[in-house]
Design an enzyme around this catalytic site. Sequence first.
Site, PDB file in Angstrom:
ATOM      1  N   VAL A  72       0.838  -1.199   0.000  1.00 49.00           N
ATOM      2  CA  VAL A  72       0.000   0.000   0.000  1.00 49.00           C
ATOM      3  C   VAL A  72       0.870   1.245   0.000  1.00 49.00           C
ATOM      4  CG1 VAL A  72      -1.656   1.331   1.376  1.00 49.00           C
ATOM      5  CG2 VAL A  72      -1.857  -1.150   1.274  1.00 49.00           C
ATOM      6  N   CYS A  73       0.493   2.248  -0.800  1.00 45.24           N
ATOM      7  CA  CYS A  73       1.155   3.551  -0.708  1.00 45.24           C
ATOM      8  C   CYS A  73       0.093   4.639  -0.844  1.00 45.24           C
ATOM      9  CB  CYS A  73       2.255   3.695  -1.750  1.00 45.24           C
ATOM     10  SG  CYS A  73       1.646   3.871  -3.424  1.00 45.24           S
ATOM     11  N   ALA A  74       0.512   5.865  -1.037  1.00 49.93           N
ATOM     12  CA  ALA A  74      -0.440   6.975  -1.050  1.00 49.93           C
ATOM     13  C   ALA A  74      -1.375   6.908  -2.252  1.00 49.93           C
ATOM     14  CB  ALA A  74       0.298   8.309  -1.012  1.00 49.93           C
ATOM     15  N   MET A 100      -3.982   4.815  -0.786  1.00 47.61           N
ATOM     16  CA  MET A 100      -4.758   5.320   0.347  1.00 47.61           C
ATOM     17  C   MET A 100      -5.819   6.317  -0.099  1.00 47.61           C
ATOM     18  SD  MET A 100      -3.914   3.674   3.032  1.00 47.61           S
ATOM     19  CE  MET A 100      -4.462   4.570   4.488  1.00 47.61           C
TER      20      MET A 100
END
Lengths: 375, 75
Positions: A72-74, A100
């Site tokens: 997961v990242c931004a 996110m």
Amino acid sequence: MTVNKWTAAKVARKVIDNEELFILDVRNPDAFNDWKIEGHKFEYLNIPYFELLDGVEEILPKLPMDKEVLVVCAKEGSSIMVAEMLSEEGREVAYLEGGMKAWSSYLEPIKVADLENGGELYQFVRLGKGCLSYMVISEGEAAIIDAVRFTDVFTSFAKVKGVEIKHVFDTHLHADHISGGRQIAAATGATYYLPPKDATEVVFDYTALTDGLHVTIGSSQIDVNALYSPGHTIGSTSFVIDNQFLLTGDILFIDSIGRPDLAGLAEDWVGDLRETLYSRYRELAVDLVVLPAHFMIIDELNEDGTVARRLGDLFKQNHGLNIEDEEEFRRTVTDNLPPQPNAYEKIRQVNMGKITPDHDEQTEMEIGPNRCAVR
Amino acid sequence: MNITKTLDAKGLACPMPIVRTKKAMDAINTGEVLEVQVTDKGALNDIPAWAKSGGHSIINQREEADVIIFHIQKA
């Protein structure tokens, strides 16, 4: 190994169904510590993507072989990079499509209850941000309470259910997220209600939501009764639906109570908050089921993913409803408050219609948890 | 202050600004300064965090229109 792409909807199911998941969050530690994907049985490893540019060998031993791993990242770019690197090392992993930002935007509609004569009550759970919206439907008509800004989710849902949206309410002027109420009303011809005491600066027309206002949904008369309940804001209004459910807005949550400072007037409103929680709500039937506008922590979710609890149980279990001493109550809700929600002053301006940021700017403003409560 | 090298990472989305920054830093010497120009808002937090993890110093940071400019001195 293949790199799988997971949607926010798929991750939401894992949260609600209490499944296990290992999340490799490659955002920087500040962002991770501030806000992450919460699940009852989720495990986490936070290593920023920029520390993995030379290779992922070092973290391989830390990734379980017997669990699904989601990177997961931004926004998703870095998670794809890291997922591909892991794939080259022979690991099968997935990344979260849209990162996110997508997680913050995702809404899961869950049925709370069947009402009289085929009526239904739905809660729209925004897991990433902790926002809860509601739709009451009955005999071809619908009312929506505290809609978030993803208006198409509500209008599409109404279409699928074959109902016409007639009434759109906001329990108060929100400070943590951008309301979709006004846009839904404009698109559907529904009436948009806002408490006038919260609306002194708004630049659009609205219908006053006042104490005792009574609307019925469908001919079977599902009642929606407004109950003035200030404290989080001076206009905050609750709803009693079908004499069974109490929609508390941001006044009372499952494991916390509303904070009185987001419109800048904690000292002035603490008395109102006390009055609402310790007098007005005490006069209501204890069997009402409380449906708040937020949850703070994943433990507040019921097994079916809904956020709902009997009022009588909250009187016993919610710490904020059990502070006998008024001075101590005052201190609890005005001292040591958690940080304010991201961009909350700007979000209030948007909800007043004073500024109209584009979609990306709105997404940016809403990043992070809602932080409307004090425990 | 002398800028040894300028990296134009405008229009690039995460992770590319950092990938390029790292490459550019690898090519300069200790004490030399790299100017990085980015438009991805994520860089606001990520570039300082990355620099810190490598011991590099951000000696200047400013925004001009939508462009974020960092001056990073190599450790």
